[in-house]
Scaffold this active site. Structure first.
Site, short mmCIF file in Angstrom:
data_model
loop_
_atom_site.label_atom_id
_atom_site.label_comp_id
_atom_site.label_asym_id
_atom_site.label_seq_id
_atom_site.Cartn_x
_atom_site.Cartn_y
_atom_site.Cartn_z
N LYS A 53 0.84 -1.21 0.00
CA LYS A 53 0.00 0.00 0.00
C LYS A 53 0.88 1.26 0.00
CE LYS A 53 -3.73 -2.60 2.07
NZ LYS A 53 -4.57 -2.98 3.20
N GLN A 97 -4.87 -1.82 9.37
CA GLN A 97 -4.70 -3.14 8.76
C GLN A 97 -5.28 -4.21 9.68
OE1 GLN A 97 -3.56 -3.58 5.67
NE2 GLN A 97 -3.86 -5.79 5.80
N ASP A 120 -11.10 2.40 3.43
CA ASP A 120 -11.30 0.95 3.33
C ASP A 120 -12.79 0.62 3.14
OD1 ASP A 120 -9.30 -0.97 3.30
OD2 ASP A 120 -8.89 -0.80 5.44
#
Ligand code: GUN
Length: 301
Positions: A53, A97, A120
Site C-alpha cells: 500500500k 490493517q 477501506d
C-alpha cells in the site's frame, strides 16, 4: 473454449497513470493527498500488504504515513491515534490493517475512523450505505472486482452471479454491489450444502474462500466469467487462487489469474478512494461541512 484473461495488473497500471494526473491537479490547488496506514504488531502477511500500500502511494504521488504500534498497545491508544488522524487536515484516508490482536475490538476501531476518511469502506455508515447504493467509499476488493468485470464489456444486470465466501471484506459487499447493478446474486459460504449445484448456474462466479483448488471445472458453467479473489501460498512457495486456473480456463469465457488479477486492483482502489477523499475535502473547504448523502458511487436503478 479458452478463456480470455482479465489482466488486473494492466488495468491497475492504466488507472494509476490517471491517479498521478489527479494528484497533480490537487497539488495545484494546494492539496497534497495523504493516507495513514496503522499496523498493530508485526504479522508478516500484514507487513507485506502494508508495504504494498505504501509502495502504491509512492508510485502515485500520494503522501503516506505509516503508524506502527506494538502488538500489546491498548485499545485506548489505538482509538486516540485514530482521533489524532481524524483531526489532521493533511490526512485524507485512514486505514487500520486487519486482523488486530484479540484484546482490541475491531468494531470499535472501525467505528472510530471518520466516515469521511474511511477509505477501506469498513465503517458501519459505508457498509450500510452499500444497501442503498450511496456508499462514499466502496470497499477496495469488491470495487476492484467491479472494474475488472466492466472490462469484459458484459452487463451484469439480469446475470446469475454466485459469490463464494461471505466475509465482511469481500463476499457480502460484493453481493450488495452487484445486486445494486441488478444482478441475481447468490452468496455461498462454508455451511452451504452442495456448493457445485449453485456455482454451476453462475454466469459470473466470484470466489473468495481462501481455499486453493476449491473450484474445479465440473463446478463451472461453459462460458462463465470467473473472478478469483483467493491468494494462497502453497507449501512449495507458489501463490495460487481458489480456482484450478489451468483447467477452468478451458471452460470459462473470461478468467482472472492469480497473481495479477484481483490483487493489484485492491491496492489500486485504495488509492482511488484516497484521491476521492482528498477531492471531497477540497470541495468541502468551500462549504461549511460535508454533504453526508452526496455522490452515490453505485447508482440506484
Ligand atoms: N486485511 C485483509 N484485507 C484487508 C483490507 O482490505 N483492509 C484492511 N485494512 N485490512 C485487511
Amino acid at each position: 473454449m479458452t478463456a480470455q484473461i482479465i489482466d488486473g495488473k494492466a488495468l491497475s497500471r492504466r488507472l494509476r497513470v490517471g491517479f498521478r494526473e489527479r494528484v497533480e491537479r490537487l497539488k495545484e490547488r494546494g492539496v497534497a493527498p495523504g493516507l495513514a496506514v496503522i499496523l498493530v504488531g508485526d504479522n508478516p502477511a500484514s507487513r507485506v500488504y502494508v508495504g504494498n500500500k505504501i509502495k502504491a502511494c509512492e508510485e502515485c504521488g500520494v503522501r503516506s504515513l505509516h503508524v506502527g504500534l506494538a502488538v500489546d498497545v491498548s485499545e485506548a491508544e489505538v482509538l486516540a491515534t485514530i482521533q489524532r488522524l481524524n483531526d489532521d487536515g493533511s490526512i485524507h484516508g485512514i486505514l487500520v490493517q486487519l486482523p488486530l490482536p484479540p484484546h482490541i475490538q475491531i468494531a470499535r476501531v472501525l467505528e472510530a475512523i471518520s466516515v469521511h476518511k474511511d477509505v477501506d469502506g469498513f465503517h458501519l455508515y459505508n457498509v450500510g450505505a452499500l444497501v442503498t447504493g450511496t456508499s462514499i467509499f466502496p470497499p477496495c476488493t469488491p470495487y476492484g472486482v467491479q472494474l475488472l468485470l466492466d472490462t469484459t464489456g458484459i452487463d451484469v444486470a439480469g446475470k446469475n452471479v454466485v459469490v463464494v465466501g461471505a466475509s465482511n471484506i469481500v463476499g457480502k459487499p460484493m453481493g450488495l454491489m452487484l445486486l445494486q447493478r441488478e444482478a441475481t446474486v447468490t452468496i455461498c459460504h462454508a455451511r452451504t450444502r452442495d456448493l457445485a449445484q449453485h456455482t454451476i448456474l453462475a454466469d459470473i462466479l466470484i470466489v473468495a474462500a481462501g481455499k486453493p483448488g476449491l473450484i474445479v471445472p465440473q463446478m463451472v458453467k461453459e462460458g462463465a466469467i470467473v473472478i478469483d479473489v483467493g491468494i494462497n501460498r502453497l507449501p512449495d512457495g507458489r501463490i495460487v487462487g481458489d480456482v484450478c486456473f489451468d483447467e477452468v480456463k478451458k471452460k470459462a469465457a473470461w478468467i482472472t489469474p492469480v497473481p495479477g488479477g484481483v490483487g493489484p486492483m485492491t491496492v489500486t482502489m485504495l488509492i482511488e478512494n484516497t484521491l476521492r477523499s482528498a477531492e471531497r475535502a477540497f470541495k468541502a473547504a468551500d462549504e461549511d461541512e460535508f454533504q453526508e448523502w452526496e455522490a452515490p458511487i453505485v447508482k440506484s436503478p
